[in-house]
Enzyme design. Structure first.
Site, short mmCIF file in Angstrom:
data_model
loop_
_atom_site.label_atom_id
_atom_site.label_comp_id
_atom_site.label_asym_id
_atom_site.label_seq_id
_atom_site.Cartn_x
_atom_site.Cartn_y
_atom_site.Cartn_z
N ASP A 123 -4.63 -7.43 12.97
CA ASP A 123 -3.40 -7.61 13.74
C ASP A 123 -2.94 -6.34 14.42
OD1 ASP A 123 -3.06 -10.29 13.21
OD2 ASP A 123 -2.29 -9.85 11.21
N HIS A 143 -4.71 -4.50 3.69
CA HIS A 143 -5.26 -5.85 3.59
C HIS A 143 -5.55 -6.13 2.13
CE1 HIS A 143 -7.76 -9.36 4.27
NE2 HIS A 143 -7.16 -9.43 5.44
N1 ACO Z 1 2.65 0.29 4.68
C1 ACO Z 1 2.98 1.10 3.66
N2 ACO Z 1 2.56 0.94 2.39
C2 ACO Z 1 1.75 -0.10 2.15
C3 ACO Z 1 1.35 -1.01 3.16
C4 ACO Z 1 1.84 -0.78 4.47
N3 ACO Z 1 1.50 -1.60 5.46
N4 ACO Z 1 0.56 -1.95 2.63
C5 ACO Z 1 0.45 -1.68 1.33
N5 ACO Z 1 1.17 -0.54 1.03
C6 ACO Z 1 1.24 0.13 -0.27
C7 ACO Z 1 2.17 -0.63 -1.23
O1 ACO Z 1 3.50 -0.15 -1.14
C8 ACO Z 1 1.52 -0.33 -2.56
O2 ACO Z 1 1.87 0.98 -2.92
P1 ACO Z 1 2.04 1.37 -4.48
O3 ACO Z 1 0.69 1.19 -5.10
O4 ACO Z 1 2.50 2.80 -4.45
O5 ACO Z 1 3.07 0.44 -5.04
C9 ACO Z 1 0.02 -0.32 -2.25
O6 ACO Z 1 -0.06 0.06 -0.86
C10 ACO Z 1 -0.66 -1.66 -2.44
O7 ACO Z 1 0.05 -2.64 -1.69
P2 ACO Z 1 0.21 -4.17 -2.09
O8 ACO Z 1 1.40 -4.73 -1.39
O9 ACO Z 1 0.15 -4.29 -3.59
O10 ACO Z 1 -1.12 -4.78 -1.50
P3 ACO Z 1 -1.40 -6.30 -1.27
O11 ACO Z 1 -2.85 -6.48 -1.33
O12 ACO Z 1 -0.54 -7.13 -2.18
O13 ACO Z 1 -0.82 -6.55 0.21
C11 ACO Z 1 -0.66 -6.71 2.57
C12 ACO Z 1 -1.61 -6.61 1.34
C13 ACO Z 1 0.35 -7.85 2.37
C14 ACO Z 1 -1.50 -7.02 3.81
C15 ACO Z 1 0.08 -5.38 2.73
O14 ACO Z 1 -0.85 -4.32 2.91
C16 ACO Z 1 1.10 -5.40 3.86
O15 ACO Z 1 2.25 -5.80 3.65
N6 ACO Z 1 0.69 -4.96 5.11
C17 ACO Z 1 1.56 -5.02 6.26
C18 ACO Z 1 1.60 -6.44 6.81
C19 ACO Z 1 0.32 -6.83 7.53
O16 ACO Z 1 -0.21 -6.09 8.35
N7 ACO Z 1 -0.15 -8.05 7.23
C20 ACO Z 1 -1.35 -8.61 7.87
C21 ACO Z 1 -2.44 -8.79 6.91
S1 ACO Z 1 -3.91 -9.29 7.71
C22 ACO Z 1 -3.73 -10.92 8.01
O17 ACO Z 1 -3.00 -11.64 7.39
C23 ACO Z 1 -4.52 -11.40 9.08
#
Ligand code: ACO
Length: 428
Positions: free
Chosen positions: A364, A307
């Site tokens: 979710d 998140h």
């Molecule tokens: N699975 C694997 N790796 C992940 C995940 C995941 N679900 N989420 C983040 N990471 C990793 C990224 O690859 C990144 O790794 P790095 O530092 O080695 O490059 C690190 O964790 C940080 O991730 P970001 O994408 O920079 O985090 P951001 O805050 O931009 O994204 C998000 C948050 C979009 C929710 C992300 O965690 C994601 O894509 N999750 C899966 C989709 C999801 O469940 N979305 C629902 C969100 S809740 C809502 O909207 C109600």
């Protein structure tokens, strides 16, 4: 003494005030930055460090896992309030008295019809159309049937527009599902409560009388409350920014629905179930998918994990996890997908990759499991999210208009070509 931040560029120092929120959050107020520095701007893709507004609606602390609507904790609201009360609280700022709640309910019921011509628009969509696209289009089409911008200086006009959309939105949402299922469109029953009526509009059969199920309706109510607002997320920011151009409420909401549709936002609840199903079909090997999620060469992400704001735990996920188990237990449903979800969460929560990046199950991750148990089709999950988020979007739009916020218009740093002279086709 009030705090200040100093910025030094090429030996020139600039001072900016630091504003403090009621929960002691600090923000550097850079409103004068471009003016005093001669046009220097900030760059912050994804707005990871940028506050877009001051808001009195929702407080969340991602480190401590706190979420409060208008000061009330999400835990208490989920346990003690119903969705309509929470909607009123979010939109108007205070919990309603019995009289105010009764009026709100009655006014909504009074508006819960949709122009018959809207059915022709719905008819034009193929059955295979995703309900979120249909819902966004129908919400936008409502403008044509309810013309005239809301007079934001009139409390009455504001209230009437809010009641209209609170009433018509569940009808449209239910219709998107009924269309896909080839069921006749239903108008519900105004003797039922808001959430019961939503359930009836979605599930009633033409040849059967509707029987309300307490467990189902309580679970739905709770889910809607948990989704009702989440401060400046992608869809809410969209609603505020579209509304900031003084586009009307329905147009702003339609844009918010489109933003919510994406799999990185509200679309994640559908993506979670699809992922869990895929893991099940692949033999249920959760470790394999954990490895895929960690592999930077692999685009796979563990849906429902991580998140932007919660870096400890998502308080909504905690409530929903318990609720999912209760609902499945009460309804006597054994869902192997829940076991896969639990297995996945257990492995991920102990894995260094996820621990280091503070990736925890989000709202979710478990909501889809409940929706499934309630018989809601997968492609409707994000519509359920939109139904819950509606009061939050309305509250944020109302606040933005009442505070007379300026039009949202971010800056950029241009990195394209410098000036070049045009060449005609024969010279290229
Ligand atoms: N699975 C694997 N790796 C992940 C995940 C995941 N679900 N989420 C983040 N990471 C990793 C990224 O690859 C990144 O790794 P790095 O530092 O080695 O490059 C690190 O964790 C940080 O991730 P970001 O994408 O920079 O985090 P951001 O805050 O931009 O994204 C998000 C948050 C979009 C929710 C992300 O965690 C994601 O894509 N999750 C899966 C989709 C999801 O469940 N979305 C629902 C969100 S809740 C809502 O909207 C109600």
């Amino acid at each position: 003494m009030s705090k200040k931040a100093t910025l030094e560029i090429d030996g020139n120092k600039y001072e900016f005030p630091i504003i403090e929120g009621t929960e002691k959050e600090l923000g550097i107020d850079i409103k004068t930055l471009r003016g005093v520095t001669g046009g220097i701007t900030t760059i912050d893709p994804g707005f990871k460090n940028t506050g877009s507004c001051e808001s009195g609606i929702t407080f969340l602390d991602g480190e401590k896992g706190i979420l409060r609507y208008r000061g009330y904790s999400i835990e208490e609201l989920a346990e003690k309030a119903d969705f309509l009360e929470v909607a009123y609280l979010l939109i108007f700022g205070e919990l309603p008295t019995a009289e105010q709640l009764d009026k709100f309910d009655k006014d909504i019921k009074e508006e819960s019809h949709v122009d018959e011509d809207m059915k022709r628009i719905l008819d034009g969509f193929p059955k295979s159309a995703h309900p979120m696209g249909v819902l966004s289009s129908l919400t936008s089409a409502l403008i044509a049937f309810n013309p005239g911008s809301v007079d934001v200086d009139s409390e009455e006009a504001m209230y009437n527009a809010i009641v209209k959309i609170m009433a018509k939105f569940p009808v449209l949402a239910a219709w998107t599902m009924r269309k896909r299922k080839s069921l006749p469109l239903d108008y519900g029953d105004s003797s039922l409560g808001y959430v019961e009526n939503l359930h009836k509009m979605m599930f009633s059969r033409p040849n059967k009388s509707y029987e309300a199920n307490k467990i189902v309706n309580e679970a739905l109510d709770k889910l809607l409350i948990l989704h009702a607002d989440h401060e400046q997320n992608c869809s809410t920011s969209t609603v505020r920014i579209v509304g900031s151009s003084h586009a009307g409420l329905f147009a702003s909401l339609s844009a918010g629905i489109s933003a919510l549709w994406g799999p990185l936002h509200g679309g994640a609840n559908q993506a979670v179930i699809e992922m869990l199903e895929a893991i099940k079909a692949d033999g249920g090997d959760t470790a394999k998918y954990i490895d895929k999620a960690k592999d930077k060469e692999d685009p796979f992400r563990l849906m429902g994990f991580g998140h932007r704001v919660y870096k400890n735990f998502d308080p909504r996920a905690k409530i929903i996890k318990v609720s999912a188990e209760e609902v499945l237990g009460d309804l006597g449903i054994e869902d192997p997908v829940l076991d896969i979800a639990k297995g996945l969460a257990k492995v991920a929560l102990e894995d260094e990759y996820f621990v280091k990046r503070k990736l925890y199950p989000n709202v979710d991750f478990y909501s889809g499991i409940i929706y499934r148990a309630l018989g809601i089709p997968t492609e409707m999950f994000t519509v359920m999210f939109a139904l819950g988020r509606l009061p939050g979007w309305i509250a944020q739009w109302r606040e933005m208009r009442l505070r007379k916020e300026p039009i949202g218009r971010p800056r950029q740093i241009y990195t394209g070509e410098n000036f070049r002279a045009f060449k005609s086709v024969s010279e290229r």
